[in-house]
Write a protein that holds these residues in place. Structure first.
Motif, PDB file in Angstrom:
ATOM      1  N   TYR A  97      -1.315  -3.147 -11.142  1.00 49.93           N
ATOM      2  CA  TYR A  97      -1.725  -2.060 -10.270  1.00 49.93           C
ATOM      3  C   TYR A  97      -1.216  -0.719 -10.802  1.00 49.93           C
ATOM      4  O   TYR A  97      -1.726   0.327 -10.458  1.00 49.93           O
ATOM      5  N   PHE A  98      -0.166  -0.759 -11.617  1.00 51.30           N
ATOM      6  CA  PHE A  98       0.345   0.422 -12.286  1.00 51.30           C
ATOM      7  C   PHE A  98       1.114  -0.028 -13.508  1.00 51.30           C
ATOM      8  O   PHE A  98       1.339  -1.225 -13.709  1.00 51.30           O
ATOM      9  N   CYS A  99       1.481   0.911 -14.370  1.00 48.04           N
ATOM     10  CA  CYS A  99       2.264   0.568 -15.548  1.00 48.04           C
ATOM     11  C   CYS A  99       3.434   1.531 -15.649  1.00 48.04           C
ATOM     12  O   CYS A  99       3.409   2.619 -15.080  1.00 48.04           O
ATOM     13  N   LEU A 100       4.448   1.115 -16.360  1.00 48.60           N
ATOM     14  CA  LEU A 100       5.665   1.913 -16.506  1.00 48.60           C
ATOM     15  C   LEU A 100       6.042   2.016 -17.972  1.00 48.60           C
ATOM     16  O   LEU A 100       5.732   1.144 -18.769  1.00 48.60           O
ATOM     17  N   ALA A 101       6.744   3.077 -18.280  1.00 48.00           N
ATOM     18  CA  ALA A 101       7.332   3.228 -19.605  1.00 48.00           C
ATOM     19  C   ALA A 101       8.763   3.702 -19.406  1.00 48.00           C
ATOM     20  O   ALA A 101       9.030   4.536 -18.553  1.00 48.00           O
ATOM     21  N   PHE A 102       9.676   3.153 -20.177  1.00 46.35           N
ATOM     22  CA  PHE A 102      11.069   3.565 -20.107  1.00 46.35           C
ATOM     23  C   PHE A 102      11.393   4.393 -21.343  1.00 46.35           C
ATOM     24  O   PHE A 102      11.218   3.955 -22.459  1.00 46.35           O
ATOM     25  N   ILE A 103      11.846   5.620 -21.103  1.00 47.76           N
ATOM     26  CA  ILE A 103      12.251   6.509 -22.185  1.00 47.76           C
ATOM     27  C   ILE A 103      13.690   6.902 -21.897  1.00 47.76           C
ATOM     28  O   ILE A 103      13.958   7.681 -20.991  1.00 47.76           O
ATOM     29  N   GLY A 104      14.611   6.319 -22.670  1.00 48.22           N
ATOM     30  CA  GLY A 104      16.031   6.543 -22.379  1.00 48.22           C
ATOM     31  C   GLY A 104      16.330   6.002 -20.992  1.00 48.22           C
ATOM     32  O   GLY A 104      16.045   4.876 -20.680  1.00 48.22           O
ATOM     33  N   HIS A 105      16.873   6.836 -20.138  1.00 49.85           N
ATOM     34  CA  HIS A 105      17.160   6.417 -18.768  1.00 49.85           C
ATOM     35  C   HIS A 105      16.128   6.972 -17.792  1.00 49.85           C
ATOM     36  O   HIS A 105      16.259   6.837 -16.600  1.00 49.85           O
ATOM     37  N   ILE A 106      15.067   7.603 -18.327  1.00 43.55           N
ATOM     38  CA  ILE A 106      14.053   8.217 -17.480  1.00 43.55           C
ATOM     39  C   ILE A 106      12.850   7.273 -17.362  1.00 43.55           C
ATOM     40  O   ILE A 106      12.388   6.728 -18.348  1.00 43.55           O
ATOM     41  N   LEU A 107      12.371   7.095 -16.160  1.00 43.05           N
ATOM     42  CA  LEU A 107      11.228   6.231 -15.882  1.00 43.05           C
ATOM     43  C   LEU A 107       9.975   7.090 -15.852  1.00 43.05           C
ATOM     44  O   LEU A 107       9.894   8.036 -15.092  1.00 43.05           O
ATOM     45  N   ILE A 108       8.993   6.770 -16.661  1.00 46.17           N
ATOM     46  CA  ILE A 108       7.769   7.546 -16.760  1.00 46.17           C
ATOM     47  C   ILE A 108       6.588   6.660 -16.419  1.00 46.17           C
ATOM     48  O   ILE A 108       6.515   5.525 -16.876  1.00 46.17           O
ATOM     49  N   ASP A 109       5.641   7.171 -15.645  1.00 47.88           N
ATOM     50  CA  ASP A 109       4.392   6.469 -15.379  1.00 47.88           C
ATOM     51  C   ASP A 109       3.344   7.060 -16.320  1.00 47.88           C
ATOM     52  O   ASP A 109       2.843   8.157 -16.073  1.00 47.88           O
TER      53      ASP A 109
ATOM     54  N   PHE B 291       0.827  -1.202   0.000  1.00 45.96           N
ATOM     55  CA  PHE B 291       0.000   0.000   0.000  1.00 45.96           C
ATOM     56  C   PHE B 291       0.865   1.258   0.000  1.00 45.96           C
ATOM     57  O   PHE B 291       0.617   2.197  -0.761  1.00 45.96           O
ATOM     58  N   CYS B 292       1.881   1.283   0.846  1.00 46.83           N
ATOM     59  CA  CYS B 292       2.768   2.455   0.931  1.00 46.83           C
ATOM     60  C   CYS B 292       3.496   2.688  -0.384  1.00 46.83           C
ATOM     61  O   CYS B 292       3.632   3.835  -0.823  1.00 46.83           O
ATOM     62  N   ILE B 293       3.961   1.630  -1.022  1.00 46.86           N
ATOM     63  CA  ILE B 293       4.653   1.761  -2.306  1.00 46.86           C
ATOM     64  C   ILE B 293       3.709   2.328  -3.354  1.00 46.86           C
ATOM     65  O   ILE B 293       4.061   3.245  -4.101  1.00 46.86           O
ATOM     66  N   LEU B 294       2.479   1.812  -3.415  1.00 46.68           N
ATOM     67  CA  LEU B 294       1.509   2.336  -4.376  1.00 46.68           C
ATOM     68  C   LEU B 294       1.212   3.813  -4.108  1.00 46.68           C
ATOM     69  O   LEU B 294       1.106   4.611  -5.034  1.00 46.68           O
ATOM     70  N   LEU B 295       1.095   4.163  -2.850  1.00 46.57           N
ATOM     71  CA  LEU B 295       0.832   5.557  -2.491  1.00 46.57           C
ATOM     72  C   LEU B 295       1.988   6.459  -2.904  1.00 46.57           C
ATOM     73  O   LEU B 295       1.778   7.535  -3.468  1.00 46.57           O
ATOM     74  N   MET B 296       3.219   6.008  -2.659  1.00 45.60           N
ATOM     75  CA  MET B 296       4.385   6.812  -3.043  1.00 45.60           C
ATOM     76  C   MET B 296       4.470   6.975  -4.551  1.00 45.60           C
ATOM     77  O   MET B 296       4.750   8.067  -5.058  1.00 45.60           O
ATOM     78  N   ILE B 297       4.218   5.902  -5.289  1.00 49.37           N
ATOM     79  CA  ILE B 297       4.283   5.969  -6.754  1.00 49.37           C
ATOM     80  C   ILE B 297       3.175   6.865  -7.293  1.00 49.37           C
ATOM     81  O   ILE B 297       3.373   7.592  -8.261  1.00 49.37           O
ATOM     82  N   LYS B 298       2.021   6.836  -6.647  1.00 49.97           N
ATOM     83  CA  LYS B 298       0.917   7.706  -7.081  1.00 49.97           C
ATOM     84  C   LYS B 298       1.273   9.174  -6.881  1.00 49.97           C
ATOM     85  O   LYS B 298       0.951  10.017  -7.704  1.00 49.97           O
ATOM     86  N   GLN B 299       1.949   9.480  -5.770  1.00 42.70           N
ATOM     87  CA  GLN B 299       2.300  10.864  -5.477  1.00 42.70           C
ATOM     88  C   GLN B 299       3.367  11.395  -6.419  1.00 42.70           C
ATOM     89  O   GLN B 299       3.314  12.545  -6.825  1.00 42.70           O
ATOM     90  N   ARG B 300       4.363  10.561  -6.715  1.00 42.91           N
ATOM     91  CA  ARG B 300       5.407  10.977  -7.661  1.00 42.91           C
ATOM     92  C   ARG B 300       6.227   9.766  -8.067  1.00 42.91           C
ATOM     93  O   ARG B 300       6.324   8.789  -7.343  1.00 42.91           O
ATOM     94  N   MET B 301       6.824   9.870  -9.222  1.00 43.32           N
ATOM     95  CA  MET B 301       7.688   8.821  -9.734  1.00 43.32           C
ATOM     96  C   MET B 301       8.843   8.596  -8.761  1.00 43.32           C
ATOM     97  O   MET B 301       9.419   9.557  -8.256  1.00 43.32           O
ATOM     98  N   SER B 302       9.175   7.342  -8.495  1.00 44.27           N
ATOM     99  CA  SER B 302      10.237   7.046  -7.534  1.00 44.27           C
ATOM    100  C   SER B 302      11.081   5.875  -8.005  1.00 44.27           C
ATOM    101  O   SER B 302      10.567   4.925  -8.579  1.00 44.27           O
ATOM    102  N   TYR B 303      12.356   5.951  -7.714  1.00 41.48           N
ATOM    103  CA  TYR B 303      13.263   4.829  -7.931  1.00 41.48           C
ATOM    104  C   TYR B 303      13.264   3.970  -6.675  1.00 41.48           C
ATOM    105  O   TYR B 303      12.867   4.426  -5.594  1.00 41.48           O
ATOM    106  N   GLY B 304      13.731   2.743  -6.809  1.00 41.99           N
ATOM    107  CA  GLY B 304      13.747   1.810  -5.687  1.00 41.99           C
ATOM    108  C   GLY B 304      14.458   2.349  -4.465  1.00 41.99           C
ATOM    109  O   GLY B 304      13.962   2.228  -3.338  1.00 41.99           O
ATOM    110  N   HIS B 305      15.620   2.955  -4.657  1.00 35.82           N
ATOM    111  CA  HIS B 305      16.370   3.457  -3.500  1.00 35.82           C
ATOM    112  C   HIS B 305      15.634   4.594  -2.806  1.00 35.82           C
ATOM    113  O   HIS B 305      15.739   4.765  -1.602  1.00 35.82           O
ATOM    114  N   GLU B 306      14.851   5.373  -3.563  1.00 37.58           N
ATOM    115  CA  GLU B 306      14.050   6.440  -2.953  1.00 37.58           C
ATOM    116  C   GLU B 306      12.928   5.847  -2.097  1.00 37.58           C
ATOM    117  O   GLU B 306      12.633   6.359  -1.010  1.00 37.58           O
ATOM    118  N   ILE B 307      12.313   4.796  -2.598  1.00 37.75           N
ATOM    119  CA  ILE B 307      11.256   4.127  -1.832  1.00 37.75           C
ATOM    120  C   ILE B 307      11.821   3.581  -0.530  1.00 37.75           C
ATOM    121  O   ILE B 307      11.253   3.781   0.547  1.00 37.75           O
TER     122      ILE B 307
END
Length: 77
Positions: free
Chosen positions: A62-74, A17-33
């Motif tokens: 529960y969510f989807c991701l797209a990779f554009i270059g080295h940038i992670l976009i939801d 739940f916390c991970i989903l909430l953090m991803i919803k608020q803003r894009m995050s990398y694993g180390h940020e989570i």
């Protein structure tokens, strides 16, 4: 189910739940989570616990991701 199994399942669900909430608020990398969760001792967990959770949530759509270059976009944002 014994009490330790029950506690483990509750923590896993809370972490998801916390991970989903953090991803919803803003894009995050694993180390940020992990860093954010470490701010709350009851949620702190090792990398080998955290990293599989987003992969499973992604697999369960529960969510989807797209990779554009080295940038992670939801793209759902």
């Amino acid at each position: 189910m014994n009490s330790e199994d029950w506690k483990s399942q509750i923590k896993r669900g809370t972490l998801e739940f916390c991970i989903l909430l953090m991803i919803k608020q803003r894009m995050s990398y694993g180390h940020e989570i992990i860093s954010t969760l470490e701010e709350y001792p009851i949620l702190a967990a090792k990398e080998n616990t955290i990293y599989p959770l987003p992969r499973r949530l992604l697999k369960e759509e529960y969510f989807c991701l797209a990779f554009i270059g080295h940038i992670l976009i939801d793209p759902g944002a």
